[in-house]
Scaffold this motif. Structure first.
Motif, PDB file in Angstrom:
ATOM      1  N   GLU A   7      99.143  64.092  66.214  1.00  8.84           N
ATOM      2  CA  GLU A   7      98.890  65.508  65.889  1.00  8.84           C
ATOM      3  C   GLU A   7     100.188  66.204  65.515  1.00  8.84           C
ATOM      4  O   GLU A   7     100.234  66.979  64.539  1.00  8.84           O
ATOM      5  N   VAL A  10     101.335  65.112  61.974  1.00  9.05           N
ATOM      6  CA  VAL A  10     100.568  65.725  60.881  1.00  9.05           C
ATOM      7  C   VAL A  10     101.002  67.170  60.665  1.00  9.05           C
ATOM      8  O   VAL A  10     101.190  67.619  59.522  1.00  9.05           O
ATOM      9  N   PRO A  66      97.786  60.008  55.376  1.00  9.78           N
ATOM     10  CA  PRO A  66      96.329  60.112  55.252  1.00  9.78           C
ATOM     11  C   PRO A  66      95.581  59.446  56.404  1.00  9.78           C
ATOM     12  O   PRO A  66      94.510  59.908  56.815  1.00  9.78           O
ATOM     13  N   TYR A  67      96.122  58.356  56.940  1.00 10.07           N
ATOM     14  CA  TYR A  67      95.494  57.700  58.085  1.00 10.07           C
ATOM     15  C   TYR A  67      95.598  58.602  59.326  1.00 10.07           C
ATOM     16  O   TYR A  67      94.635  58.744  60.096  1.00 10.07           O
ATOM     17  N   GLU A  69      95.934  61.878  59.315  1.00  6.45           N
ATOM     18  CA  GLU A  69      95.075  63.053  59.123  1.00  6.45           C
ATOM     19  C   GLU A  69      93.626  62.728  59.465  1.00  6.45           C
ATOM     20  O   GLU A  69      92.902  63.555  60.035  1.00  6.45           O
ATOM     21  N   LYS A  70      93.185  61.533  59.120  1.00  4.53           N
ATOM     22  CA  LYS A  70      91.814  61.115  59.424  1.00  4.53           C
ATOM     23  C   LYS A  70      91.604  61.013  60.927  1.00  4.53           C
ATOM     24  O   LYS A  70      90.571  61.448  61.458  1.00  4.53           O
ATOM     25  N   ILE A  71      92.592  60.457  61.624  1.00  2.00           N
ATOM     26  CA  ILE A  71      92.500  60.340  63.079  1.00  2.00           C
ATOM     27  C   ILE A  71      92.410  61.730  63.718  1.00  2.00           C
ATOM     28  O   ILE A  71      91.564  61.980  64.587  1.00  2.00           O
ATOM     29  N   GLU A  73      91.514  64.569  62.286  1.00  2.00           N
ATOM     30  CA  GLU A  73      90.259  65.225  61.891  1.00  2.00           C
ATOM     31  C   GLU A  73      89.099  64.780  62.774  1.00  2.00           C
ATOM     32  O   GLU A  73      88.316  65.606  63.247  1.00  2.00           O
ATOM     33  N   GLN A  74      88.984  63.491  62.989  1.00  2.00           N
ATOM     34  CA  GLN A  74      87.885  62.977  63.819  1.00  2.00           C
ATOM     35  C   GLN A  74      88.027  63.436  65.266  1.00  2.00           C
ATOM     36  O   GLN A  74      87.037  63.769  65.917  1.00  2.00           O
ATOM     37  N   TYR A  75      89.265  63.459  65.752  1.00  2.00           N
ATOM     38  CA  TYR A  75      89.479  63.908  67.119  1.00  2.00           C
ATOM     39  C   TYR A  75      89.151  65.393  67.257  1.00  2.00           C
ATOM     40  O   TYR A  75      88.553  65.825  68.256  1.00  2.00           O
ATOM     41  N   GLN A  76      89.506  66.200  66.255  1.00  2.00           N
ATOM     42  CA  GLN A  76      89.182  67.620  66.292  1.00  2.00           C
ATOM     43  C   GLN A  76      87.679  67.841  66.310  1.00  2.00           C
ATOM     44  O   GLN A  76      87.173  68.746  66.986  1.00  2.00           O
ATOM     45  N   GLN A  77      86.960  67.047  65.535  1.00  2.00           N
ATOM     46  CA  GLN A  77      85.497  67.159  65.536  1.00  2.00           C
ATOM     47  C   GLN A  77      84.938  66.861  66.926  1.00  2.00           C
ATOM     48  O   GLN A  77      84.035  67.540  67.405  1.00  2.00           O
TER      49      GLN A  77
END
Length: 298
Positions: A7, A10, A66-67, A69-71, A73-77
């Motif tokens: 985090e 990013v 990008p990897y 950011e994906k991690i 993003e999924q954790y934030q969801q």
């Protein structure tokens, strides 16, 4: 590898600033810098080029971004889903707020809390710093919001309470434009006189010489404003409070070297972190929203 390291990475990649990212996550710069170093060691390559103007991604950092950011993003969801479930279960939110903050920011605080937990009963308690400390110590479900200097913050931490700095603001002198010190180019602590009815709003002051000359100690901003308009005194107040609540007509504020900054501070009982009502996810969100509130009203 810790998720928070990713985090931090990013956010620094987005802002190109270690300082801004540290402020966002309520960390010191050395702590955040160490976290990034740990992440780089585990990955086996450097993520940033460190320059005086900021931190910029290396080629390897650009590939990793990008990897990462994906991690995140999924954790934030996931965090948002858990947060919504927990907020739904909150029957009430209780927060004790010091009077001078409450007088200036009641509307904003109430708006943040109702947006934060629209189905919960909101209880805002008007209490001075000493009372806030007692309430948070005795009742783990009550959190606090106060304005204090580094001395008080240290005392709170030593008593077992957790403190989170939300916003720093300097202490300033506030006076009538007709005050005997209004036109003095450089005001020192020696210029202050008990005959000025010097007033403090804080529980403590970094300079004992100022505290010794103080006659009136109150957090009642209406009283202080009336006193100043009547040309009956000089007050020491947080600049953020003055800018928000004081009518400047006929009044002025002066920055001086002998007064330090104070901090709008969120406090909570350390034991409460294990309770559902103040799980880490909920605490993080509340702290972030209150912090954003002060920055937005700058």
């Amino acid at each position: 590898m810790k998720l928070e390291w990713i985090e931090y990475f990013v956010n620094i990649a987005q802002t190109e600033s270690l300082t801004k990212s540290a402020e966002l996550f309520y960390l010191t710069q050395p702590t955040m810098s160490k976290a990034i170093r740990n992440l780089e060691e585990e990955l086996g390559f450097e993520l940033f080029m460190r320059k005086k103007t900021g931190m910029y991604l290396t080629n390897q950092g650009k590939v990793f971004l990008p990897y990462a950011e994906k991690i995140v993003e999924q954790y934030q969801q996931y965090r948002n889903a858990v947060f919504e479930q927990k907020v739904e279960s909150l029957d009430a939110i209780e927060i004790a707020v010091s009077p001078h903050i409450l007088q200036s920011y009641y509307g904003e605080i109430y708006q943040v809390l109702t947006r934060f937990a629209p189905k919960s009963k909101i209880s805002i308690i008007d209490a001075d710093n000493v009372k806030i400390r007692e309430l948070v110590n005795k009742q783990s479900k009550i959190c606090g919001l106060l304005c204090c200097d580094s001395v008080i913050q240290k005392q709170l931490n030593e008593s077992g309470l957790k403190t989170v700095s939300l916003y720093d603001t300097p202490l300033v002198l506030c006076m009538s434009k007709t005050s005997r010190l209004a036109n003095k180019e450089h005001i020192t602590a020696d210029d202050l006189d008990g005959n000025d009815v010097l007033a403090l709003t804080m529980d403590d002051a970094e300079r004992k010489v100022v505290l010794a000359k103080t006659i009136l100690k109150t957090s009642n901003l209406n009283l202080l404003q009336n006193m100043l308009v009547s040309e009956k005194g000089i007050c020491i107040l947080p600049q953020k409070i003055i800018e928000k609540s004081f009518d400047r007509n006929g009044l002025m504020m002066r920055s001086v070297d002998f007064l330090d900054k104070v901090t709008f501070t969120f406090i909570y009982n350390a034991e409460a972190i294990n309770e559902d009502i103040y799980s880490k996810i909920i605490l993080d969100r509340m702290i972030r929203e209150l912090s954003e509130m002060f920055y937005k009203t700058t």
